[in-house]
Design an enzyme around this catalytic site. Structure first.
Site, short mmCIF file in Angstrom:
data_model
loop_
_atom_site.label_atom_id
_atom_site.label_comp_id
_atom_site.label_asym_id
_atom_site.label_seq_id
_atom_site.Cartn_x
_atom_site.Cartn_y
_atom_site.Cartn_z
N LYS A 97 -7.77 3.54 -18.29
CA LYS A 97 -8.57 2.55 -19.02
C LYS A 97 -10.04 2.92 -18.80
CE LYS A 97 -10.08 -2.20 -18.89
NZ LYS A 97 -10.05 -3.45 -18.13
N GLY A 158 -14.35 -11.96 -16.59
CA GLY A 158 -14.35 -12.99 -15.55
C GLY A 158 -14.80 -14.37 -15.99
N ALA A 184 -10.31 -9.10 -21.15
CA ALA A 184 -11.47 -9.85 -20.65
C ALA A 184 -11.71 -11.14 -21.41
CB ALA A 184 -12.74 -9.01 -20.67
N GLY A 185 -11.95 -12.17 -20.65
CA GLY A 185 -12.30 -13.46 -21.22
C GLY A 185 -11.15 -14.44 -21.33
N ASN A 206 -6.74 -10.80 -15.78
CA ASN A 206 -6.91 -10.64 -14.33
C ASN A 206 -7.46 -11.92 -13.70
OD1 ASN A 206 -7.24 -9.77 -11.72
ND2 ASN A 206 -8.89 -8.36 -12.15
N THR A 207 -8.72 -12.24 -14.00
CA THR A 207 -9.38 -13.36 -13.31
C THR A 207 -8.58 -14.66 -13.42
OG1 THR A 207 -11.50 -12.34 -13.82
CG2 THR A 207 -11.57 -14.63 -13.12
#
Lengths: 259, 369
Positions: A97, A158, A184-185, A206-207
């Site tokens: 990635k 994040g 993301a987001g 992830n976050t």
């Protein structure tokens, strides 16, 4: 109907990719993987410590998962390429990635450098999944450069703010002939489901999982949401209407004389 | 244009007048904002804001977890030399202090590296006093070449360098710089730096920016809390961090919050900074700059350090010795200052895990060119 996601010649049964940063302990990662049923795990090569069994994140990832090392820390294409080659040399496989970030305030990716790195690494035989700011033209360049999928951000890394770039991602889904993976987001399972309903091929989270009160249960929730969203997409959602379809029409009398 | 021009804007600012006029509604308004400006930041450093530390802590915690996850990076300092030509009134390395001086040989550096890396740490911070004669840049470069064999990330906390010298150490393998202004107030700076090259306020103030220009990856700045009114120093530290972050967006900026510690020699003109004050600084910084790293060293005691973990800390030292040769050698020097938290790396790791956080031993890697 067969609904397959094939990237780099591999058929993926799960459309949820999971990131390994930010967890309160590496020990929770195997359970997160199990409960989410994910197959693709991304991790920052900068945190991989092969010299220590306990500190090496690879020890916590089941062998049947596909490793997606990322080039976190790269500030330009050259650094991303070097990190990718290092990942391969360390035995992390040939998926990569690309993350090229030279903005430490918002962590927004540099599409120009990302395209350059993608071109070099695709030619070297890597399965390249570039993380990008959603932009149709840049995505087309990534396709030309040999990307295996394109990973636009829904909101800055994040932030858990959801699909703030929805319109742009929809254009990419409609126009790009490669899997679009929203990265993301995504902050809630409903965001993931929404991305899947739009036709995204997969999402990377992830976050939202790592910082949840119970990461294992949250991973399961995301797994289910992604499945539900995909099922909704392939079932073809009914059209949205601006006005209600009245059960007692207001203009029905106009047809009464015809009876 | 450098941070000095920013500093001048506030040199004669009426801090006390500003801070006295703050109301509780100002604090609430700021805590609920998504993005705060420098005056909001100063407001959060006020006496009035001290009443709302819990509210600030909740938001600081949320921002830190969002940006960094529940992770704390571990590193340790490695003192290479305590030879110093400066006369700084607050420092144990002061040239006039009759202390045991020592500089590590390259063999001793390797011994120290082995001892530290056996604890599992992959990030190291090398320190020297200021002596271009005893520890010239060439000595630092050679030391880094040895340390590269044992560590993934090497930072320096040495005397300020010129831009081309920063390029030289980066080329050798350094990826991080820690440099404290000690005190931003120019007049106090002049007073406490009695003699030596460190008297040059602007050369030190602009050192982080020279390192940014030289493409250093990580830069940590800070003030030595206790040399001046902490509110002014914390404010200027935050402004300096913001200046660097805005201008050099590819550099990871961190702030350290060291409080003055007992050391050999006596410095009595200390402005007190309580634990509460330290917490307030950390929280205000996090709300002002959500993406910056925050370091808490072993200058602080065990209990306080453990309690600070959820409030915004992203980096901490462990297994610390402030003596030259302190990790491996039987013949150590005298220390720069007394550390407070003497826990080993394993003990620190356990403490972080028990708080529900992940201790990170490696967060960078050398990319050779």
């Amino acid at each position: 109907m067969m609904d397959k996601l094939i990237i780099g010649g591999i058929e993926l049964k799960s459309r949820l990719f999971i990131g390994t940063g930010k967890f309160p302990s590496k020990k929770v990662i195997p359970d997160v993987i199990k409960s989410s049923k994910t197959q693709v795990i991304t991790m920052a090569l900068r945190r991989v410590d092969l010299s220590s069994k306990e500190e090496n994140i690879l020890e916590y990832i089941p062998k049947d998962c596909i490793l997606l090392p990322n080039t976190s820390g790269a500030r330009n294409a050259e650094e991303a390429v070097r990190i990718a080659r290092l990942a391969k040399a360390l035995g992390c496989g040939n998926w990569i990635k690309i993350e090229v970030i030279s903005d430490n305030k918002y962590l927004l990716p540099d599409n120009y450098e990302t395209i350059k790195a993608t071109e070099i690494l695709a030619k070297e035989g890597f399965i390249v999944l570039p993380y990008m700011s959603p932009d149709l033209i840049a995505a087309k360049r990534l396709v030309e450069a040999g990307a295996a999928a394109v990973m636009p951000l829904g909101a800055p890394i994040g932030t858990n703010r959801g699909l703030k770039t929805k319109e742009l991602i929809q254009i990419m889904i409609d126009e790009i002939d490669l899997p679009i993976i929203v990265d993301a987001g995504i902050g809630k399972p409903s965001d993931a489901a929404e991305a899947m309903e739009m036709g995204a091929a997969a999402v990377l989270v992830n976050t939202a999982i790592a910082t949840a009160g119970d990461p294992v249960k949250m991973a399961e929730a995301f797994g289910l949401a992604v499945e539900a969203g995909r099922l909704a997409y392939i079932s073809k959602l009914g059209p949205e209407k601006k006005f209600a379809e009245a059960s007692s029409p207001l203009t029905g009398f106009l047809n009464e004389g015809e009876k | 244009m450098s941070f000095y021009s920013e500093y001048l804007k506030y040199k004669n600012f009426q801090f006390n007048k500003f801070l006295e006029n703050i109301t509780s509604s100002d604090i609430f308004r700021i805590i609920n904002k998504d993005k705060i400006d420098e005056y909001d930041f100063l407001t959060l450093l006020s006496n009035e804001a001290e009443k709302y530390l819990e509210e600030m802590a909740q938001k600081a915690h949320q921002l830190t977890v969002q940006n960094f996850g529940k992770t704390i990076l571990l590193y340790t300092p490695l003192y290479l030399s305590n030879f110093c030509v400066n006369r700084c009134s607050y420092c144990g390395f002061n040239i006039e202090n009759k202390i045991k001086r020592k500089k590590l040989t390259f063999e001793e550096i390797e011994e120290e590296a082995k001892a530290i890396s056996s604890t599992g740490l992959r990030h190291v911070l090398i320190l020297t006093g200021e002596s271009r004669k005893e520890t010239p840049v060439s000595y630092i470069v050679d030391a880094v070449k040895i340390l590269k064999k044992y560590f993934d990330s090497i930072s320096i906390e040495i005397y300020p360098l010129k831009e081309d010298e920063y390029r030289e150490v980066i080329k050798a393998g350094v990826d991080g710089l820690t440099i404290y202004q000690e005190v931003y107030d120019e007049d106090i700076y002049d007073k406490v730096h009695i003699a030596g090259p460190k008297k040059n306020y602007r050369f030190r103030l602009n050192a982080p920016e020279r390192a940014c220009k030289a493409r250093m990856r990580n830069i940590s700045i800070g003030a030595l809390l206790g040399l001046n009114d902490w509110r002014k120093e914390a404010f200027l530290t935050g402004l300096h961090a913001k200046y660097l972050q805005d201008k050099y967006s590819d550099v990871e900026i961190s702030v350290s919050l060291p409080r003055i510690r007992p050391h050999i020699g006596v410095y009595e003109d200390i402005y007190p900074v309580s634990d509460k004050n330290l917490v307030q600084i950390m929280l205000a910084l996090r709300l002002f700059l959500p993406r910056i790293g925050i370091t808490i060293s072993t200058r602080e005691n065990q209990k306080l350090r453990d309690n600070l973990i959820p409030l915004g800390v992203t980096k901490t030292s462990a297994g610390v010795s402030t003596e030259v040769g302190g990790h491996s050698s039987k013949t150590k020097s005298d220390s720069q200052f007394e550390i407070s938290d003497k826990r080993s790396v394993i003990e620190m790791k356990k403490a972080i895990l028990s708080r529900g956080y992940q201790p990170v031993f490696k967060d960078w890697m050398q990319i050779d060119y």
